[in-house]
Motif scaffolding. Structure first.
Motif, mmCIF file in Angstrom:
data_model
loop_
_atom_site.group_PDB
_atom_site.id
_atom_site.type_symbol
_atom_site.label_atom_id
_atom_site.label_comp_id
_atom_site.label_asym_id
_atom_site.label_seq_id
_atom_site.Cartn_x
_atom_site.Cartn_y
_atom_site.Cartn_z
ATOM 1 N N HIS A 62 13.767 11.373 1.236
ATOM 2 C CA HIS A 62 12.891 10.704 1.822
ATOM 3 C C HIS A 62 11.702 9.816 0.298
ATOM 4 C CE1 HIS A 62 12.887 12.597 5.659
ATOM 5 N NE2 HIS A 62 13.028 13.837 4.331
ATOM 6 N N LEU A 63 11.613 8.441 1.176
ATOM 7 C CA LEU A 63 11.139 6.799 0.465
ATOM 8 C C LEU A 63 9.391 7.448 0.592
ATOM 9 C CD1 LEU A 63 13.765 4.340 1.139
ATOM 10 C CD2 LEU A 63 12.761 5.273 -1.394
ATOM 11 N N SER A 64 8.642 7.265 -0.091
ATOM 12 C CA SER A 64 7.421 7.621 0.127
ATOM 13 C C SER A 64 6.857 6.964 1.171
ATOM 14 C CB SER A 64 6.636 7.078 -0.967
ATOM 15 O OG SER A 64 6.534 5.457 -1.582
ATOM 16 N N SER A 65 7.586 5.652 2.012
ATOM 17 C CA SER A 65 7.099 5.207 3.078
ATOM 18 C C SER A 65 8.259 5.113 4.024
ATOM 19 C CB SER A 65 6.245 3.706 2.976
ATOM 20 O OG SER A 65 5.529 3.662 2.363
ATOM 21 N N MET A 66 8.719 5.284 4.778
ATOM 22 C CA MET A 66 9.371 4.965 5.815
ATOM 23 C C MET A 66 9.214 4.699 7.476
ATOM 24 S SD MET A 66 12.857 4.268 6.464
ATOM 25 C CE MET A 66 13.343 5.077 4.563
ATOM 26 N N LEU A 67 10.225 3.624 7.716
ATOM 27 C CA LEU A 67 9.749 3.329 9.092
ATOM 28 C C LEU A 67 9.963 4.195 10.024
ATOM 29 C CD1 LEU A 67 11.097 -0.440 9.580
ATOM 30 C CD2 LEU A 67 8.288 0.605 9.830
ATOM 31 N N LEU A 68 9.501 5.263 11.124
ATOM 32 C CA LEU A 68 10.031 5.532 11.944
ATOM 33 C C LEU A 68 9.919 5.385 13.409
ATOM 34 C CD1 LEU A 68 10.223 8.334 12.664
ATOM 35 C CD2 LEU A 68 8.237 8.410 13.792
ATOM 36 N N THR A 69 9.547 4.182 13.832
ATOM 37 C CA THR A 69 9.583 3.329 15.241
ATOM 38 C C THR A 69 8.852 2.181 15.214
ATOM 39 O OG1 THR A 69 7.982 4.690 16.455
ATOM 40 C CG2 THR A 69 9.924 5.498 16.597
ATOM 41 N N SER A 105 11.913 1.198 4.123
ATOM 42 C CA SER A 105 10.623 1.607 3.675
ATOM 43 C C SER A 105 10.210 0.187 2.470
ATOM 44 C CB SER A 105 11.359 2.343 2.114
ATOM 45 O OG SER A 105 10.414 2.709 1.361
ATOM 46 N N ALA A 106 10.657 -0.593 2.605
ATOM 47 C CA ALA A 106 10.221 -1.560 1.806
ATOM 48 C C ALA A 106 9.176 -2.736 2.898
ATOM 49 C CB ALA A 106 10.647 -2.758 1.015
ATOM 50 N N LEU A 107 9.604 -2.601 4.341
ATOM 51 C CA LEU A 107 9.380 -3.438 4.908
ATOM 52 C C LEU A 107 7.265 -2.505 5.414
ATOM 53 C CD1 LEU A 107 11.373 -4.205 7.517
ATOM 54 C CD2 LEU A 107 10.152 -5.372 6.498
ATOM 55 N N ALA A 108 7.877 -0.745 5.424
ATOM 56 C CA ALA A 108 6.703 -0.357 5.737
ATOM 57 C C ALA A 108 5.722 -0.405 4.859
ATOM 58 C CB ALA A 108 7.188 1.350 5.841
ATOM 59 N N TYR A 109 5.588 -0.200 3.450
ATOM 60 C CA TYR A 109 5.181 -0.128 2.185
ATOM 61 C C TYR A 109 4.476 -1.552 2.780
ATOM 62 C CZ TYR A 109 2.450 0.870 -1.766
ATOM 63 O OH TYR A 109 1.361 1.118 -2.457
ATOM 64 N N TYR A 141 9.710 -5.112 -6.952
ATOM 65 C CA TYR A 141 10.441 -6.218 -7.828
ATOM 66 C C TYR A 141 11.680 -4.740 -8.073
ATOM 67 C CZ TYR A 141 11.804 -6.823 -13.213
ATOM 68 O OH TYR A 141 11.832 -6.679 -13.617
ATOM 69 N N CYS A 142 11.687 -3.443 -8.345
ATOM 70 C CA CYS A 142 12.358 -2.319 -8.347
ATOM 71 C C CYS A 142 13.644 -2.104 -7.980
ATOM 72 C CB CYS A 142 11.211 -1.006 -8.341
ATOM 73 S SG CYS A 142 10.419 -0.570 -10.007
ATOM 74 N N LEU A 143 12.813 -2.805 -6.432
ATOM 75 C CA LEU A 143 14.175 -2.205 -5.273
ATOM 76 C C LEU A 143 15.885 -3.447 -5.399
ATOM 77 C CD1 LEU A 143 12.764 -1.267 -1.811
ATOM 78 C CD2 LEU A 143 13.968 -0.217 -3.156
ATOM 79 N N VAL A 144 14.908 -4.572 -5.853
ATOM 80 C CA VAL A 144 15.960 -6.006 -6.236
ATOM 81 C C VAL A 144 16.333 -5.465 -7.355
ATOM 82 C CG1 VAL A 144 15.694 -8.184 -6.711
ATOM 83 C CG2 VAL A 144 14.070 -7.930 -4.551
ATOM 84 N N ASN A 145 15.753 -4.837 -8.183
ATOM 85 C CA ASN A 145 16.760 -4.572 -9.641
ATOM 86 C C ASN A 145 16.924 -3.260 -9.488
ATOM 87 O OD1 ASN A 145 16.069 -7.837 -11.125
ATOM 88 N ND2 ASN A 145 14.299 -7.214 -10.081
ATOM 89 N N ILE A 146 17.446 -2.734 -8.989
ATOM 90 C CA ILE A 146 17.488 -1.405 -8.664
ATOM 91 C C ILE A 146 18.907 -1.149 -9.918
ATOM 92 C CG2 ILE A 146 19.013 -1.247 -6.594
ATOM 93 C CD1 ILE A 146 17.005 2.052 -6.850
ATOM 94 N N ASP A 147 19.759 -2.235 -10.081
ATOM 95 C CA ASP A 147 20.880 -2.174 -10.776
ATOM 96 C C ASP A 147 20.832 -2.290 -12.547
ATOM 97 O OD1 ASP A 147 20.687 -4.559 -10.275
ATOM 98 O OD2 ASP A 147 22.641 -5.607 -10.064
ATOM 99 N N GLU A 169 13.355 8.120 -9.500
ATOM 100 C CA GLU A 169 13.408 8.633 -8.150
ATOM 101 C C GLU A 169 14.914 7.490 -7.285
ATOM 102 O OE1 GLU A 169 10.588 10.656 -5.032
ATOM 103 O OE2 GLU A 169 9.561 8.842 -6.260
ATOM 104 N N LEU A 170 13.667 6.221 -7.385
ATOM 105 C CA LEU A 170 14.793 5.250 -6.195
ATOM 106 C C LEU A 170 16.066 5.286 -6.555
ATOM 107 C CD1 LEU A 170 12.291 2.062 -6.753
ATOM 108 C CD2 LEU A 170 12.388 3.296 -4.566
ATOM 109 N N ARG A 171 16.599 5.147 -8.288
ATOM 110 C CA ARG A 171 17.674 5.162 -8.096
ATOM 111 C C ARG A 171 18.426 6.090 -7.935
ATOM 112 N NH1 ARG A 171 15.625 3.331 -14.788
ATOM 113 N NH2 ARG A 171 16.133 1.269 -14.420
#
Length: 277
Positions: A15-22, A150-154, A184-190, A227-229
């Motif tokens: 689970h991410l720290s923020s997440m969309l549900l509905t 997650s990014a949208l929820a946060y 930034y972390c999500l975009v550059n996760i690799d 954690e993201l990785r």
């Protein structure tokens, strides 16, 4: 006009720290529409429901509120509240966003201490526009992975906090830099993103950034990045036929042994054992 979407991703994912549900945009005309905050299960979540036209009613503890155009309900579940479509209302049109996550719940409750359970939002305000955007993305099936959700929820949560922040409060509330760093972390996760890289993105020195990040997120920047990785690694193990080395590289780990060590720390099993579960 009626639209409602459930955002669902595999329970095997971390689970991410923020997440969309509905999310949704609905027009209610039936008195059958009613929700009891104590009868929606034990899983914690919070939601923002903004009235566009018509009127609904909310009973929060012992007080009844008319929910009118330009007003939003800010509620959590489970909680002692009850909202419904009243008999003397012609209709109730609203847009809503439901989110969850431990850090999300903390920030949302902190936000509601400022706003109360009913808060006013301009129709052209950033939170309302972001809510419509999320609904449109969901309706078009453009939210296709948990990281985007997650990014949208946060981002939506931060827009709420920023909107209600008193003028001149500055950065004493949850600062905007956290959202920038998250994206930034999500975009550059690799890539081998370092704490220095994150601090540069935030616009702070490494020391100041680390202190502020831990204060607001409850973990160190390095732990957050790992954690993201690992969440990305979990998704790849579930959906792709890649070697452990290839997955490690895609998740920003240059050393496979270190990747396996961190993966076991978070998941309690090795990558290969996880894949075989």
């Amino acid at each position: 006009m009626a639209f409602k979407s459930n955002i669902f991703f595999s329970d095997r994912s971390v689970h991410l720290s923020s997440m969309l549900l509905t999310c949704g945009h609905e027009l209610i005309t039936s008195c059958d529409y009613r929700w009891d905050g104590l009868r929606r299960g034990d899983k914690e979540f919070c939601f923002w429901q903004y009235t566009l036209k018509g009127r609904g009613e909310l009973k929060f503890k012992d007080k009844v509120y008319a929910v009118k155009p330009g007003e939003a309900m800010l509620l959590t579940v489970p909680e002692d509240h009850y909202y419904y479509f009243p008999e003397d209302s012609d209709s109730w049109e609203f847009v809503f966003i439901t989110i969850y996550g431990r850090e999300t719940m903390r920030l949302f409750r902190q936000l509601r201490k400022q706003t109360g359970v009913i808060a006013k939002f301009d129709k052209d305000s950033v939170p309302v526009q972001k809510a419509f955007s999320i609904c449109q993305k969901s309706e078009k099936n453009e939210i296709d992975n948990q990281y985007a959700a997650s990014a949208l929820a946060y981002d939506f949560l931060m827009s709420l906090i920023d909107y209600v922040r008193p003028a001149g409060q500055g950065e004493s509330g949850p600062p905007k830099f956290i959202n920038r760093v998250h994206e930034y972390c999500l975009v550059n996760i690799d890539k081998p993103v370092s704490v220095n890289d994150m601090a540069k993105c935030a616009g702070y020195s490494r020391y100041h950034f680390t202190r502020l990040f831990k204060e607001h997120m409850g973990s160190s920047p390095q732990y957050f990045m790992n954690e993201l990785r690992i969440r990305m690694a979990v998704r790849l193990l579930q959906t792709e036929q890649l070697s452990v080395k290839e997955i490690a590289q895609r998740c920003g780990f240059e050393d496979v042994s270190y990747f396996c060590k961190i993966f076991r720390k978070f998941q309690k099993v090795s990558p290969n054992e996880f894949r075989g579960m």
